[in-house]
Design an enzyme around this catalytic site. Structure first.
Site, PDB file in Angstrom:
ATOM      1  N   HIS A 237      30.985  79.680  92.155  1.00  0.00           N
ATOM      2  CA  HIS A 237      32.125  79.007  92.300  1.00  0.00           C
ATOM      3  C   HIS A 237      32.910  77.911  91.423  1.00  0.00           C
ATOM      4  O   HIS A 237      33.991  78.325  91.006  1.00  0.00           O
ATOM      5  CB  HIS A 237      32.236  78.451  93.777  1.00  0.00           C
ATOM      6  CG  HIS A 237      32.243  79.630  94.886  1.00  0.00           C
ATOM      7  ND1 HIS A 237      33.196  79.403  95.904  1.00  0.00           N
ATOM      8  CD2 HIS A 237      31.730  80.681  95.002  1.00  0.00           C
ATOM      9  CE1 HIS A 237      32.860  80.531  96.655  1.00  0.00           C
ATOM     10  NE2 HIS A 237      32.102  81.180  96.243  1.00  0.00           N
TER      11      HIS A 237
ATOM     12  N   HIS B 216      22.388  86.987  96.466  1.00  0.00           N
ATOM     13  CA  HIS B 216      22.476  86.918  97.957  1.00  0.00           C
ATOM     14  C   HIS B 216      21.081  87.370  98.846  1.00  0.00           C
ATOM     15  O   HIS B 216      21.074  87.624  99.940  1.00  0.00           O
ATOM     16  CB  HIS B 216      23.604  88.083  98.542  1.00  0.00           C
ATOM     17  CG  HIS B 216      24.855  87.415  98.352  1.00  0.00           C
ATOM     18  ND1 HIS B 216      25.935  88.446  98.054  1.00  0.00           N
ATOM     19  CD2 HIS B 216      25.247  86.297  97.796  1.00  0.00           C
ATOM     20  CE1 HIS B 216      27.307  87.564  97.801  1.00  0.00           C
ATOM     21  NE2 HIS B 216      26.667  86.478  97.641  1.00  0.00           N
TER      22      HIS B 216
ATOM     23  N   ASN C 270      15.017  85.187 103.413  1.00  0.00           N
ATOM     24  CA  ASN C 270      16.289  84.515 102.579  1.00  0.00           C
ATOM     25  C   ASN C 270      15.829  83.115 101.984  1.00  0.00           C
ATOM     26  O   ASN C 270      16.531  82.516 101.551  1.00  0.00           O
ATOM     27  CB  ASN C 270      17.531  84.664 103.186  1.00  0.00           C
ATOM     28  CG  ASN C 270      17.503  83.636 104.557  1.00  0.00           C
ATOM     29  OD1 ASN C 270      16.445  83.781 104.958  1.00  0.00           O
ATOM     30  ND2 ASN C 270      18.589  83.349 104.580  1.00  0.00           N
TER      31      ASN C 270
HETATM   32  C1  HEM Z   1      30.178  89.583  94.012  1.00  0.00           C
HETATM   33  C2  HEM Z   1      30.974  88.874  94.753  1.00  0.00           C
HETATM   34  C3  HEM Z   1      30.644  87.882  95.707  1.00  0.00           C
HETATM   35  C4  HEM Z   1      31.183  87.552  96.972  1.00  0.00           C
HETATM   36  C5  HEM Z   1      32.346  88.305  97.453  1.00  0.00           C
HETATM   37  C6  HEM Z   1      30.562  86.273  97.556  1.00  0.00           C
HETATM   38  C7  HEM Z   1      30.861  85.717  98.827  1.00  0.00           C
HETATM   39  C8  HEM Z   1      29.963  84.928  99.537  1.00  0.00           C
HETATM   40  C9  HEM Z   1      30.086  84.399 100.776  1.00  0.00           C
HETATM   41  C10 HEM Z   1      31.506  84.799 101.713  1.00  0.00           C
HETATM   42  C11 HEM Z   1      29.230  83.844 101.207  1.00  0.00           C
HETATM   43  C12 HEM Z   1      29.069  82.973 102.507  1.00  0.00           C
HETATM   44  C13 HEM Z   1      29.580  81.618 102.115  1.00  0.00           C
HETATM   45  C14 HEM Z   1      29.483  80.879 103.544  1.00  0.00           C
HETATM   46  O1  HEM Z   1      30.027  81.077 104.517  1.00  0.00           O
HETATM   47  O2  HEM Z   1      28.544  79.886 103.646  1.00  0.00           O
HETATM   48  C15 HEM Z   1      28.218  83.738 100.115  1.00  0.00           C
HETATM   49  C16 HEM Z   1      27.165  83.096  99.997  1.00  0.00           C
HETATM   50  C17 HEM Z   1      26.222  82.999  98.898  1.00  0.00           C
HETATM   51  N1  HEM Z   1      26.656  83.512  97.391  1.00  0.00           N
HETATM   52 FE1  HEM Z   1      27.910  84.861  97.200  1.00  0.00          FE
HETATM   53  N2  HEM Z   1      29.451  85.984  96.756  1.00  0.00           N
HETATM   54  C18 HEM Z   1      29.519  86.683  95.687  1.00  0.00           C
HETATM   55  C19 HEM Z   1      28.741  86.700  94.183  1.00  0.00           C
HETATM   56  C20 HEM Z   1      27.701  85.594  94.395  1.00  0.00           C
HETATM   57  C21 HEM Z   1      27.087  85.408  93.221  1.00  0.00           C
HETATM   58  C22 HEM Z   1      27.396  86.017  91.514  1.00  0.00           C
HETATM   59  C23 HEM Z   1      26.305  84.399  93.470  1.00  0.00           C
HETATM   60  C24 HEM Z   1      25.353  83.603  92.408  1.00  0.00           C
HETATM   61  C25 HEM Z   1      24.870  84.138  91.279  1.00  0.00           C
HETATM   62  C26 HEM Z   1      26.370  84.238  94.810  1.00  0.00           C
HETATM   63  C27 HEM Z   1      25.546  83.150  95.544  1.00  0.00           C
HETATM   64  C28 HEM Z   1      25.468  82.879  96.821  1.00  0.00           C
HETATM   65  C29 HEM Z   1      24.615  82.054  97.494  1.00  0.00           C
HETATM   66  C30 HEM Z   1      23.375  81.672  96.903  1.00  0.00           C
HETATM   67  C31 HEM Z   1      25.100  82.073  98.868  1.00  0.00           C
HETATM   68  C32 HEM Z   1      24.330  81.427  99.949  1.00  0.00           C
HETATM   69  C33 HEM Z   1      25.027  80.149 100.195  1.00  0.00           C
HETATM   70  C34 HEM Z   1      24.262  79.178 101.363  1.00  0.00           C
HETATM   71  O3  HEM Z   1      23.247  79.682 101.470  1.00  0.00           O
HETATM   72  O4  HEM Z   1      24.805  78.028 101.543  1.00  0.00           O
HETATM   73  N3  HEM Z   1      27.114  84.857  95.230  1.00  0.00           N
HETATM   74  N4  HEM Z   1      28.680  84.636  98.975  1.00  0.00           N
HETATM   75 CA   LIG Z   2      35.558  75.636  87.952  1.00  0.00          CA
END
Ligand code: HEM
Ligand SMILES: [Ca+2]
Length: 310
Positions: free
Chosen positions: A25, A137, A152
């Site tokens: 982000h 993810h 996970n």
């Molecule tokens: C492709 C587009 C992406 C979308 C639409 C997306 C969206 C999301 C959403 C909605 C969540 C849940 C957040 C929450 O409610 O806590 C999430 C979690 C997460 N995303 Fe993505 N994401 C994307 C790409 C990425 C990328 C590129 C990375 C890092 C390289 C990433 C890493 C993560 C991680 C590690 C979580 C888990 C967070 C946690 O456990 O607190 N995401 N993502």
């Molecule tokens: Ca920034």
């Protein structure tokens, strides 16, 4: 600092995925630390990230030379290694901005595949890169729901295997869409078969992603999206370029592995697990590690394994 991160990751398994998520982000519009500005962190698009701010910010007092942007990225690459993922080369010297990034830039989990591809293309990443980066993810949670139930706490290609097998529990619409395009589906299949290819690609693509800084980065003023480059193509003559010190984050293989599942409160969860979500202070005397507050207190429930509605 990285050893403190590792200790804390062991104590609170929500932290490491959160750091990875935060780097995604903060760096979308250029890694600039603005994620932690009040105007940004509380946006709906940053749901799940607010608890990271009171955890990371005390490090800036103890390590006053590090920017927030570098702190987030150091945390992210350390987290990746802690989660059994690949080493990622990380460069330090990012400057923080005190202007929030524009709202609404970060991809929405419900956006169409073409919109997703276009969004990444606009910042210099191919549709193959989208497949690669989405492998993040394989760890963590969405609204407390494990994105790859049962696996996970470990970064790896199980994410792609689950997509291929049609095990869509905890997956976002944008995850599932990777199967819609032949080229992307083929890469999903390759990664499902070959974890080392996934690791090698992720290291390269994520390394590029977190190197994106504003070319003319200053601490104030507007910063248009097209003013972002990476550290090798930057046209900047500012101190940003000259202050970048290449440092490869390659924490030793002695990192503890995550042995128990992430236990985070959530309205919906696929797999059941025991509780161990409390965050405690590091045994080192600094920096102070405040308890993580936020959506971690409720035990998970498990009403079913479908694609997440977000
Ligand atoms: C492709 C587009 C992406 C979308 C639409 C997306 C969206 C999301 C959403 C909605 C969540 C849940 C957040 C929450 O409610 O806590 C999430 C979690 C997460 N995303 Fe993505 N994401 C994307 C790409 C990425 C990328 C590129 C990375 C890092 C390289 C990433 C890493 C993560 C991680 C590690 C979580 C888990 C967070 C946690 O456990 O607190 N995401 N993502
Ligand atoms: Ca920034």
């Amino acid at each position: 600092m990285q050893s403190i991160f590792v200790q804390n990751f062991s104590q609170n398994q929500a932290l490491a995925p959160m750091c990875l998520h935060a780097a995604f982000h903060d760096c979308w519009n250029g890694c600039n630390g603005a994620l932690f500005m009040p105007e940004e962190i509380d946006r709906p698009e940053n749901a799940g990230l607010p608890p990271l701010k009171p955890y990371l910010m005390p490090f800036t007092s103890q390590f006053p030379c590090i920017s927030i942007a570098d702190l987030i990225n150091s945390c992210a690459v350390t987290a990746l290694k802690f989660l059994n993922g690949p080493d990622v080369p990380v460069y330090y010297g990012r400057l923080d901005r005190n202007v929030p990034d524009p709202t609404g830039l970060i991809p929405e989990p419900t956006m169409s595949l073409s919109a997703l591809i276009n969004a990444f293309s606009a910042i210099g990443f191919s549709k193959e890169d989208v497949v690669t980066l989405s492998g993040a993810h394989s760890v963590g949670v969405c609204h407390g729901i494990p994105m790859c139930p049962g696996h996970n706490t470990s970064f790896g290609n199980h994410y792609y295997q689950e997509l291929i097998e049609g095990d869509l529990s905890g997956k976002l619409p944008t995850d599932v869409e990777l199967l819609e395009d032949n080229t992307m589906r083929s890469l999903v299949q390759q990664y499902a078969n070959d974890n080392s290819q996934f690791f090698s690609d992720f290291s390269r693509v994520f390394g590029k992603y977190i190197s994106r800084i504003h070319c003319n980065q200053t601490s104030t003023g507007p910063c248009p999206l097209d003013d972002i480059g990476n550290s090798t193509t930057s046209t900047s003559t500012s101190s940003v370029t000259s202050s970048v010190i290449p440092v490869v984050a390659s924490p030793s293989s002695s990192f503890p592995s995550s042995s128990s599942p992430i236990i985070i409160g959530s309205p919906i969860v696929i797999s059941s697990s025991s509780s161990s979500s409390s965050s405690t202070s590091s045994s080192e005397s600094f920096p102070p590690v405040p308890p993580i507050s936020g959506p971690f207190s409720n035990p998970p429930s498990n009403p079913g394994g479908s694609v997440l509605s977000v």
